[in-house]
Design a protein around this motif. Structure first.
Motif, PDB file in Angstrom:
ATOM      1  N   ALA A   6       0.833  -1.205   0.000  1.00 55.99           N
ATOM      2  CA  ALA A   6       0.000   0.000   0.000  1.00 55.99           C
ATOM      3  C   ALA A   6       0.870   1.258   0.000  1.00 55.99           C
ATOM      4  N   LEU A   7       1.935   1.248   0.791  1.00 53.93           N
ATOM      5  CA  LEU A   7       2.824   2.409   0.856  1.00 53.93           C
ATOM      6  C   LEU A   7       3.516   2.668  -0.475  1.00 53.93           C
ATOM      7  N   ARG A   8       3.888   1.604  -1.183  1.00 54.30           N
ATOM      8  CA  ARG A   8       4.508   1.790  -2.502  1.00 54.30           C
ATOM      9  C   ARG A   8       3.563   2.527  -3.444  1.00 54.30           C
ATOM     10  N   ARG A   9       2.308   2.117  -3.442  1.00 53.91           N
ATOM     11  CA  ARG A   9       1.325   2.764  -4.325  1.00 53.91           C
ATOM     12  C   ARG A   9       1.164   4.247  -3.972  1.00 53.91           C
ATOM     13  N   GLU A  10       1.079   4.525  -2.671  1.00 50.32           N
ATOM     14  CA  GLU A  10       0.863   5.912  -2.231  1.00 50.32           C
ATOM     15  C   GLU A  10       2.097   6.777  -2.493  1.00 50.32           C
ATOM     16  N   ALA A  11       3.291   6.235  -2.214  1.00 50.99           N
ATOM     17  CA  ALA A  11       4.518   6.997  -2.441  1.00 50.99           C
ATOM     18  C   ALA A  11       4.683   7.312  -3.921  1.00 50.99           C
ATOM     19  N   ARG A  12       4.330   6.367  -4.772  1.00 50.68           N
ATOM     20  CA  ARG A  12       4.410   6.600  -6.217  1.00 50.68           C
ATOM     21  C   ARG A  12       3.423   7.679  -6.637  1.00 50.68           C
ATOM     22  N   ALA A  13       2.237   7.644  -6.053  1.00 52.55           N
ATOM     23  CA  ALA A  13       1.191   8.600  -6.428  1.00 52.55           C
ATOM     24  C   ALA A  13       1.562  10.032  -6.074  1.00 52.55           C
ATOM     25  N   VAL A  14       2.241  10.221  -4.931  1.00 50.65           N
ATOM     26  CA  VAL A  14       2.600  11.582  -4.506  1.00 50.65           C
ATOM     27  C   VAL A  14       4.006  11.982  -4.951  1.00 50.65           C
ATOM     28  N   GLY A  15       4.733  11.060  -5.611  1.00 48.41           N
ATOM     29  CA  GLY A  15       6.061  11.380  -6.120  1.00 48.41           C
ATOM     30  C   GLY A  15       7.139  11.449  -5.064  1.00 48.41           C
ATOM     31  N   ASN A  16       6.970  10.717  -3.955  1.00 48.95           N
ATOM     32  CA  ASN A  16       7.976  10.684  -2.892  1.00 48.95           C
ATOM     33  C   ASN A  16       8.998   9.596  -3.229  1.00 48.95           C
ATOM     34  N   LEU A  17      10.093  10.003  -3.892  1.00 50.48           N
ATOM     35  CA  LEU A  17      11.072   9.037  -4.387  1.00 50.48           C
ATOM     36  C   LEU A  17      11.778   8.294  -3.267  1.00 50.48           C
ATOM     37  N   GLN A  18      12.110   9.005  -2.195  1.00 49.93           N
ATOM     38  CA  GLN A  18      12.845   8.359  -1.108  1.00 49.93           C
ATOM     39  C   GLN A  18      12.002   7.293  -0.423  1.00 49.93           C
TER      40      GLN A  18
END
Length: 352
Positions: free
Chosen positions: A179-191
């Motif tokens: 779930a975190l991978r999907r959300e981080a990708r959606a908001v552009g948080n590369l780290q």
């Protein structure tokens, strides 16, 4: 100039970030602008082309300047970045804890939680799971007072998912990390995307969960991400090398591992990544039927993890080493495997 440098760095433009940051630092020194000077030094330390020793030096300078001038925010950021630059997880944790304390003095709750999450991650590396489990409820309580808690909540959820995995709650951990991978990708948080992807890939390969298609997708995304976020380069190729070795593609595995070694040398991450490079070397040797090399690589990896005090990862590598002895099937292998498994069990029962 400095703020633009930071934006360039966090949006995958390292060359532009370096030029702007050094320009800002030069101006700040000429003007005696201590605040901007400390901020530029701190940003400079995390740029990918900065040698490790220089990064440590400029961060130490930034801390001394900031604390002597009473600049709590700048001192906290420098402590946080120094923690991220250190190989010793205990020393790193001390700097993250100091950063969190300074942010608490400032009343900056979100920043306090951020540094506390970093400290918790170091505790996880050390195998101090009880400390993390005890700390998490108070961090969630702190976050209730933050007006826009979404980003910090993602960091806390990453720590929670990692803790669940280390405690053996694998299904819950994988669900949270996916779930975190999907959300981080959606908001552009590369780290965050890179960090969660590395942990999820390690779980898939170490615990042998998830199908091959998922593992391939994670590792390919990490490889693509390394073009913009250099920290992803070494784990992407190291983990992909293990995957190729298991698929019976030793030449592809060898090339990936050789490239990972090269990048670790260039980025001065040999010490940090040595145990995992050795783990990959062991899998490559097993794929080629070179059992003495594989067993020697596992032994060296376990030794390196022990020197760095990475207890959980050492226990997990001991299990892989034991499985290698069983797979080899030679006389005395079963007895040696049992010894290694007992050592892994003993590590899991230690409380810091």
């Amino acid at each position: 100039l400095h703020e633009t440098a930071r934006d360039c760095h966090f949006n995958g433009l390292p060359a532009e970030a370096a030029t702007l940051c050094r320009g800002a630092l030069e101006m700040a020194e000429l003007l005696g602008a201590v605040r901007v000077q400390t901020e530029a030094l701190t940003t400079l330390s995390i740029l990918p082309d900065i040698p490790h020793e220089e990064a440590i030096s400029v961060l130490t300078q930034a801390i001394e300047l900031a604390e002597s001038a009473g600049l709590l925010d700048q001192a906290a950021r420098a402590h946080n970045n120094l923690g991220a630059s250190l190989v010793d997880p205990q020393a790193a944790r001390e700097h993250f804890v100091r950063a969190a304390e300074l942010q608490r003095q400032r009343g900056e709750i979100a920043s306090e939680v951020f540094s506390a999450c970093n400290a918790a991650n170091e505790s996880l590396w050390l195998g101090d799971l009880a400390a993390v489990e005890k700390k998490l409820p108070s961090l969630w309580q702190l976050l209730d007072a933050v007006e826009e808690p979404d980003m910090m909540a993602m960091n806390l959820r990453e720590v929670e998912a990692a803790l669940q995995r280390f405690q053996g709650e694998l299904a819950e951990a994988l669900e949270g990390q996916r779930a975190l991978r999907r959300e981080a990708r959606a908001v552009g948080n590369l780290q965050l995307l890179g960090g969660v992807s590395v942990r999820l890939a390690f779980a898939c390969l170490w615990e042998e969960v998830g199908d091959e298609e998922e593992v391939e997708a994670i590792l390919q995304e990490l490889l693509d991400l390394s073009e913009r976020w250099t920290a992803a380069a070494i784990p992407a190729r190291t983990l992909l090398s293990v995957q190729r070795a298991r698929q019976g593609k030793p030449e592809a595995a060898r090339q990936l591992l050789a490239r990972a070694h090269e990048q670790a040398a260039v980025l001065e991450q040999i010490v940090s990544w040595k145990p995992y490079l050795l783990w990959a070397e062991a899998h490559l040797a097993m794929a080629g039927g070179r059992w003495p090399e594989a067993l020697a690589a596992f032994e060296a990896g376990v030794d390196a993890l022990g020197r760095r005090k990475l207890r959980w990862h050492r226990a997990r590598t001991l299990i892989d080493w034991a499985e290698a002895h069983l797979s080899r099937g030679e006389s005395g292998g079963r007895e040696r495997a049992l010894e290694l498994l007992r050592e892994a069990e003993a590590l899991s029962l230690i409380h810091i």
